[in-house]
Structure formats: C-alpha cells, structure tokens
Design an enzyme around this catalytic site. Structure first.
Site, short mmCIF file in Angstrom:
data_model
loop_
_atom_site.label_atom_id
_atom_site.label_comp_id
_atom_site.label_asym_id
_atom_site.label_seq_id
_atom_site.Cartn_x
_atom_site.Cartn_y
_atom_site.Cartn_z
N ARG A 89 8.67 33.86 9.12
CA ARG A 89 8.03 34.44 7.11
C ARG A 89 8.80 35.62 6.82
NH1 ARG A 89 1.88 34.15 5.74
NH2 ARG A 89 3.63 33.45 3.63
N ASP A 231 2.56 42.75 0.52
CA ASP A 231 3.32 41.98 1.90
C ASP A 231 4.55 43.39 2.04
OD1 ASP A 231 1.96 39.87 0.30
OD2 ASP A 231 1.80 39.43 2.31
O1 MRU Z 1 0.32 34.47 2.22
P1 MRU Z 1 -0.02 35.35 2.33
O2 MRU Z 1 -2.15 34.46 2.90
O3 MRU Z 1 -0.39 35.44 4.46
O4 MRU Z 1 -0.77 35.99 2.05
C1 MRU Z 1 -0.95 37.41 2.36
C2 MRU Z 1 -0.85 38.01 1.21
O5 MRU Z 1 -0.15 37.73 -0.22
C3 MRU Z 1 -2.09 39.74 1.74
O6 MRU Z 1 -2.55 40.35 0.11
C4 MRU Z 1 -1.28 40.69 2.02
O7 MRU Z 1 -0.26 40.58 2.85
C5 MRU Z 1 -1.77 42.07 2.03
S1 MRU Z 1 -2.89 41.29 4.48
C6 MRU Z 1 -3.67 42.91 4.24
#
Ligand code: MRU
Length: 341
Positions: A89, A231
């Site tokens: 990712r 992220d």
């Molecule tokens: O696509 P995802 O579910 O991995 O996205 C997760 C998020 O955007 C969260 O807000 C972020 O990773 C922070 S998790 C502590």
C-alpha cells in the site's frame, strides 16, 4: 500503567504466534470474528493489500513480522520479500518506517532471534505510544465534550488502544468525553463496521452517523472536537488520512469545532515536505459500485475511488504524538517536536 490505560481496551488484532502471524480478519467484522494465519511474508503482503489488516500502525507492525517470516526461510529471501511488503500500500508511511527499521537491524547483522525482538519492540512501542497519546489528547478536551471520529483508529488499527480512538478511550475513562459519534466511512465502512464494533465491545457508548450527516451534527452543537488518526504527516503538518477527513476539517473550522490528529511519530514523514507530495492510494472502483460482492450501481457506471485525502495543517488545531502535542502545527513546530529524533 493506570486504570485509564486498561479501561475499555480488550481487543488485539495482530498476534505473533511464535512461528507465524495471526490477524483478526477485518474484512469480515463485525459479522464474523475470524483469524487469518500468515505463514510467509507474501501472506502478509496479501493481507495488507486486501485489508485483512489495515490502519497505518498495524500495517507497519504486520510488515515487520513479515520480515521475520522471510528471515525464517533464509537471509536471501529478505530483499525481495521486503520490496513486495513495501509495495503493498502506498500512503501509510508506517509501512515504510517499519521496513526501514527492520532493514537497519538486518544491516547491523541481526539474526532471526534479533529480528524477532525488533518486530516485537515495534509492536510494544506502538502500544505504549498509544497509551501516552491517549493521556495527552484527553487532557486537551474539556469535561462533558462530544467528539466525532472517522474511519477506525483503534486497537484494530494499531498494536492496541488506538490513536484517535485511544484518546477517546482515555477521554471517556477520565470523564471528559460524554458523547462519541462515528462516521460510517464509506466506501469500506471502517467506521460503521469496525469502530462501532470496537467501541461497543469495550463498553463505550457510541452513535453512528452517515458521513454526510457530519456538518449537520456539528451545527447542532453536540460535538466540540473531531478526532482522527493519520496515515502520513508531512514535515509541515499536512496530514493524509482516510477519505472524508479533509471535508470534516473544513466543516469543523466553519462551525468552531476543534480538530485533533493523533498519530505516533512513526507516521511523520520528514522526507515529504508538504501534503501535495503524498501519494494517495486509488483502489478499485468496485468498492463504490457494489457492497459485499453485490452490485448496487447501474452496469457501465464509472467510479473514482481515492481512499485518502490531505488535510492542510492550517485546519488542524493539534497534532498529538507520543512526544507531545503540537498546537497549530507548522514546519517550525513540527521540527521542534522531532528535534531529538
Ligand atoms: O484504508 P485504511 O483502513 O487502512 O485507512 C486507515 C486510516 O485512514 C486511519 O485513520 C489511519 O491509518 C490511522 S489508524 C491508527
């Protein structure tokens, strides 16, 4: 550890089993609580890509264990396996951060036992960071407040306790948070499927809203803070997080609601100067064109599915990390925070 640390915190989604990695499969929650056993680095790569494990810190921790699984096979496996993990990712920088940390251990000559200790340290440090951020973030919130969160940032997305959800856990335990609202987080429904499950499982009363109800909720006066995770945070404080975060920040500013980002320093990417430089993951249009395998949009329709967006630092009131909280973040305040790194 205080009582507030352990209150409302029973879920663990990333479990090292001594010779393989067990993940609570987030594709199936809340209807099924099923574990997925990963026995190779490529099993972990696939689990990250397919969202069996998700959330920036959890992705990084899982990848570190993926390196350990590759090392079980042999040192020759490590470069290619790490490269495949890294490509799983693009947006969550904790993935690259964890792989870089494992690579430094490899370069220093770590054997399998030492790599196992390093992965365990990454996991343990994340849990400790979350508990500390919980205290720091909760301290910013006035007693009796309402909060709105987005996506899932809890024990499912981390080593445990959570980032934004950790602040909510700590804030509820300390009596500062009286009302919790969670946006459903279309299209993958991390809020509806995961955050609501996690909060109810841990005894925290929460109310689900449609993402499109957020501005109306803010106007009603029921929330004083929007609290989200991240992220990737650029050097100037611009923050990439789940799609929909940016519009929450705009609406929060309009309504006088404060906006808090909670993330460990492993989410801060000093090599990225500003939000525009962050790669935004585009996922398959199928996530928008149907649900749970059933098509819900007319055949032939197109869809655009960016799964993150960038909130400019100017819309963020506080970034809370395990090293401290940065209010009104900018490049100078972020670099002061990280000065000791
Ligand atoms: O696509 P995802 O579910 O991995 O996205 C997760 C998020 O955007 C969260 O807000 C972020 O990773 C922070 S998790 C502590």
């Amino acid at each position: 550890m205080t009582a507030a640390d352990t209150a409302h915190d029973s879920i663990r989604a990333v479990l090292w089993q001594g010779d393989h990695l067990r993940l609570l499969d987030q594709r199936l929650l809340p209807m099924q609580e099923q574990y997925l056993d990963c026995r190779s680095a490529d099993d972990v790569t696939k689990a990250i890509r397919d969202l069996a494990v998700r959330g920036a810190p959890a992705i990084g921790i899982a990848a570190a264990w993926g390196v350990v699984l590759a090392a079980q096979v042999g040192r020759d496996e490590l470069p290619a396996a790490s490269a495949r993990l890294r490509a799983a990712r693009p947006t969550a920088v904790n993935l690259m951060w964890a792989l870089d940390r494992m690579q430094r251990a490899i370069d220093a000559g770590a054997d399998l036992a030492a790599l196992t200790r390093e992965a365990q340290a990454i996991q343990d440090e994340d849990l400790a960071a979350n508990r500390h951020m919980g205290e720091l973030g909760a301290a910013l919130i006035g007693p009796g407040s309402g909060v709105l969160t987005h996506c899932n940032t809890g024990s499912l997305a981390t080593a445990g306790f959570g980032t934004a959800l950790g602040v909510i856990r700590a804030g509820v335990a300390a009596g500062r948070i009286a009302r919790v609202f969670a946006g459903e987080t279309r299209p993958w429904l991390q809020g509806a499927r995961l955050t609501m499950w996690e909060l109810l499982r841990d005894g925290i009363d929460a109310t689900l809203i449609a993402d499109s109800a957020a501005s109306h909720l803010m106007k009603s006066g029921q929330v004083q803070w929007v609290i989200v995770g991240a992220d990737r945070i650029a050097a100037n404080g611009d923050t990439a997080n789940k799609i929909g975060t940016y519009q929450l920040a705009i609406s929060a500013r309009h309504h006088g609601v404060r906006f808090m980002v909670v993330a460990p320093t492993s989410t801060i990417d000093l090599a990225t100067a500003r939000g525009e430089d962050i790669e935004i993951e585009l996922r398959t249009p199928d996530e928008l064109l149907g649900h749970a395998g059933t098509r819900s949009v007319v055949a032939g329709a197109k869809a655009w599915n960016p799964v993150f967006d960038v909130t400019p630092a100017s819309l963020i009131d506080a970034i809370v990390t395990e090293r401290g909280a940065v209010e009104r973040p900018d490049v100078a305040r972020m670099s002061t925070l990280l000065g000791a790194r």
